[in-house]
Structure formats: C-alpha cells, structure tokens
Design a protein around this motif. Structure first.
Motif, short mmCIF file in Angstrom:
data_model
loop_
_atom_site.label_atom_id
_atom_site.label_comp_id
_atom_site.label_asym_id
_atom_site.label_seq_id
_atom_site.Cartn_x
_atom_site.Cartn_y
_atom_site.Cartn_z
N VAL A 156 0.35 41.79 -11.35
CA VAL A 156 0.08 40.82 -10.28
C VAL A 156 -0.94 41.38 -9.30
O VAL A 156 -1.88 40.70 -8.88
CB VAL A 156 1.39 40.46 -9.53
N ALA A 157 -0.80 42.66 -8.96
CA ALA A 157 -1.68 43.29 -7.96
C ALA A 157 -3.13 43.40 -8.44
O ALA A 157 -4.06 43.34 -7.64
CB ALA A 157 -1.14 44.67 -7.60
N SER A 158 -3.32 43.54 -9.76
CA SER A 158 -4.68 43.73 -10.28
C SER A 158 -5.56 42.50 -10.07
O SER A 158 -6.78 42.58 -10.07
CB SER A 158 -4.65 44.08 -11.77
N ASP A 159 -4.92 41.36 -9.88
CA ASP A 159 -5.66 40.11 -9.68
C ASP A 159 -5.94 39.86 -8.19
O ASP A 159 -6.62 38.90 -7.84
CB ASP A 159 -4.84 38.94 -10.27
N TYR A 160 -5.40 40.72 -7.34
CA TYR A 160 -5.40 40.48 -5.90
C TYR A 160 -6.77 40.63 -5.26
O TYR A 160 -7.16 39.84 -4.39
CB TYR A 160 -4.40 41.43 -5.23
#
Length: 367
Positions: A156-160
């Motif tokens: 999820v964080a990699s898309d942030y």
C-alpha cells in the motif's frame, strides 16, 4: 497487538509505468508524450500507459478505442516483452545485492525482506533509497518503494508517493496510517468490492475496523477475515523467494467477435496447444481446468472442472474445455477465450497447522 507480532522489515519495490517507461527510454522521441503499450485498433487493449497518458484517464486493460477517445494524441507502441524481461533481470540483480529473500510479483515489482541483509544495514528506508538510486543509474528508470512491517502495508505504501518516491510506515505508525486510508487504496480491495464497502458505509480503514469479524464474513465471505486482520496491521505472509505458480494459463483475443461454438472449439484447440507447451516447458501438470469467456460487452465468465488425476496434454485439456463450453450456451458474442490449469503438482502438501508463538519486541526497531 502489533507489539505481540513478529515484525519484519519489508520493502515493496514497484517500477514506475514500467513498460511505457522502457519504451520512452529506448526512443527519446516518445519522452513527455502520452504513450500506451498495446493495440490501438478496434480489438486492441492497453497493456500499460505512461503518466502523461494517465492524466487523461488512460489505464491498463482499457480498450484501445476508448483510450484513443479519452486521449486523441495517444501514441500506441507494440509490447516488447523480451526487452522488458531483460531490464527486469538487471533490476533483480540489484535486489540480490541486499537479500536472497526476494519475491517477484511480476517483471516490474517485488517484495524484499531486509530484516537481515547482506549489507548489515539497520535502516530499511536507506536500503530502499539505495536500491532506487542504483536502479536509476543502471537502467535510467525510476522506481517507487513502500517500507513497513509486513507485505500488505509495504504494498500500500509503495503507491503513496508515486512516481519516483518512497513511503515508510514504521511500526508505531501502522495503525494510524491504515485507519486514515481510503478503503479503495487497500491492496486486495478491487473496484467491485470497494463500491460494495462504500454502500455499506465503509469509507476508510477506521470504518472497516469498526465492523465485527462476523459482519465482514457475512458480507465478504472468506475475504472477511483478511480485511479484519489487515486493517489491524496483521499480515503474516512471508516473502517467498521461490514463488510457486498456482495456475498456468493461455488466452486469445479475437479480431472479430465470434458466436459459433464450432469456431470457439477451433480457437480452444489452438489455446490448448499453447497451454500444453507452457506446461511441458515447466514440467507441470494439474487437475483443475478453467475456461474463461469474455463477451463483447466486456463481462467475463469462468467455468471450472476438477479431475481425479493430473493432466498436461492438449487432448485432455481440449476435451475438458469442450465439456465446460457446452455446459451453457454463451450469452453473447465472444471476444476472448482462455484456458488455465490449476491444482498443480507443484503445490506443496498442506501439513497440519502448527501453533505459532508470538514474539514480543520493542518498537525502537529502526526503519
């Protein structure tokens, strides 16, 4: 409680618009222009889109006709998978400089477990930054990364902070991060599920967290337990270096829609032949045959049958495919047919579940 769970340092690296970026790298004339990898004709489908194209709403799996309508200046290029694989291998070599625990998800993304790493570095955030810099220097391409305590939060964080950015979610930040997150950004919540959650009044992680396990299982079946756990930061799946495929598939999109079952059988014969080649190349057999039918209105239907024995031959694949096709008359003209074989002989036998001991650690774990 997170403090009672084993906390790992997981990085999810995701290349930025990978296929399109490779094309722009190899052909400087395409830089800064809206680009789609795929077919632009009436049967074409977008495989990937550059960020310039995404601004117009062009995205993967979209028909070429619709993509062109949204972005009249869109440039289409044919995919070059051998080139993408070549670049992907260069990127993976960089990953292995830091850890052997690398789980590729596709040519352009992978999980890395750097809890213990070859460089002896304490900070997973610095490792991710170093990896991204090396990728840029080696290939000329940018990557984004997510860093956290498990695969779910890292993904999820990699898309942030895309493109060309990274996001670290430290152990003490996981719960607040998930509570504030729009439910549609949760990995594993697709468009249909996201719309259903919205109808049920679940808009954020906090809303999801308010729902009891029984409620989620009632509305989302087996996925209910998954949603219940991940919003609490619980995701125990390890990074698996040797990822075993759960199925092998082949499919074909047709230039013109077909309605005759005779033609469908003819097409399925070619697909079964291609699937047999892939199975033999990898020395794989399976028991569950699935027929995929995509209609002219883009709705998709699947039909499956599990056999009592393993198969890999095109004759048995085709025989089972015919049986599945004749189960029910196609409801519309067909634009795509596919066959996949699951329940493979590569899947490990399931042992009786062992009781896992929780590990209590302090949250002064450097990220």
């Amino acid at each position: 409680m997170l403090s009672e769970l084993p906390i790992r340092k997981i990085i999810h690296v995701d290349m930025d618009a990978f296929y399109a970026s490779v094309e722009q790298l190899d052909n400087p004339d395409l830089k800064g222009k809206p680009l789609a990898v795929g077919g632009g004709g009436k049967r074409g489908v977008v495989s990937a889109a550059s960020y310039e194209a995404r601004k117009f709403g062009v995205k993967s799996a979209m028909s070429g006709v619709l993509a062109k309508k949204r972005c009249p200046e869109l440039i289409f290029v044919k995919p070059r998978f051998s080139r993408y694989k070549e670049v992907s291998q260069q990127i993976r070599k960089i990953f292995f400089e830091y850890t052997e625990l690398v789980e590729p998800l596709s040519l352009d993304e992978a999980y890395l477990d750097v809890t213990k790493n070859k460089k002896g570095m304490l900070s997973a955030s610095l490792i991710a930054q170093e990896i991204r810099q090396k990728i840029l220097k080696k290939t000329g391409l940018t990557a984004s990364a997510g860093i956290s305590i498990n695969k779910f939060v890292a993904k999820v964080a990699s898309d942030y902070n895309k493109p060309n950015g990274q996001k670290t979610v430290a152990p003490e930040e996981v719960i607040p991060f998930l509570e504030e997150l729009d439910i549609r950004k949760f990995y594993g919540v697709g468009k249909v599920t996201g719309e259903k959650m919205y109808r049920l009044g679940i808009f954020t992680g906090m809303d999801l967290k308010q729902k009891e396990l029984t409620y989620l299982e009632k509305h989302f079946g087996k996925s209910g337990a998954y949603y219940y756990n991940v919003v609490r930061g619980i995701h125990l799946s390890k990074v698996k270096p040797n990822r075993i495929p759960k199925s092998v598939a082949a499919e074909r999109t047709f230039f013109d829609n077909i309605t005759s079952e005779v033609y469908m059988i003819e097409k399925l014969e070619h697909i079964a032949n291609e699937l047999e080649k892939r199975l033999k190349r990898n020395k794989i057999a399976g028991k569950t045959v699935t027929l995929k039918i995509k209609y002219s209105d883009f709705t998709t239907q699947t039909r499956s049958k599990t056999l009592a024995y393993f198969i890999a031959s095109k004759e048995l694949l085709l025989e089972t495919a015919k049986e599945l096709l004749y189960q029910e008359k196609p409801k519309n003209s067909v634009r795509l047919l596919g066959l996949s074989l699951g329940n493979l002989n590569t899947e490990p036998k399931k042992d009786k579940p062992k009781t896992q001991k929780s590990i209590s650690i302090q949250l002064r774990f450097e990220f």
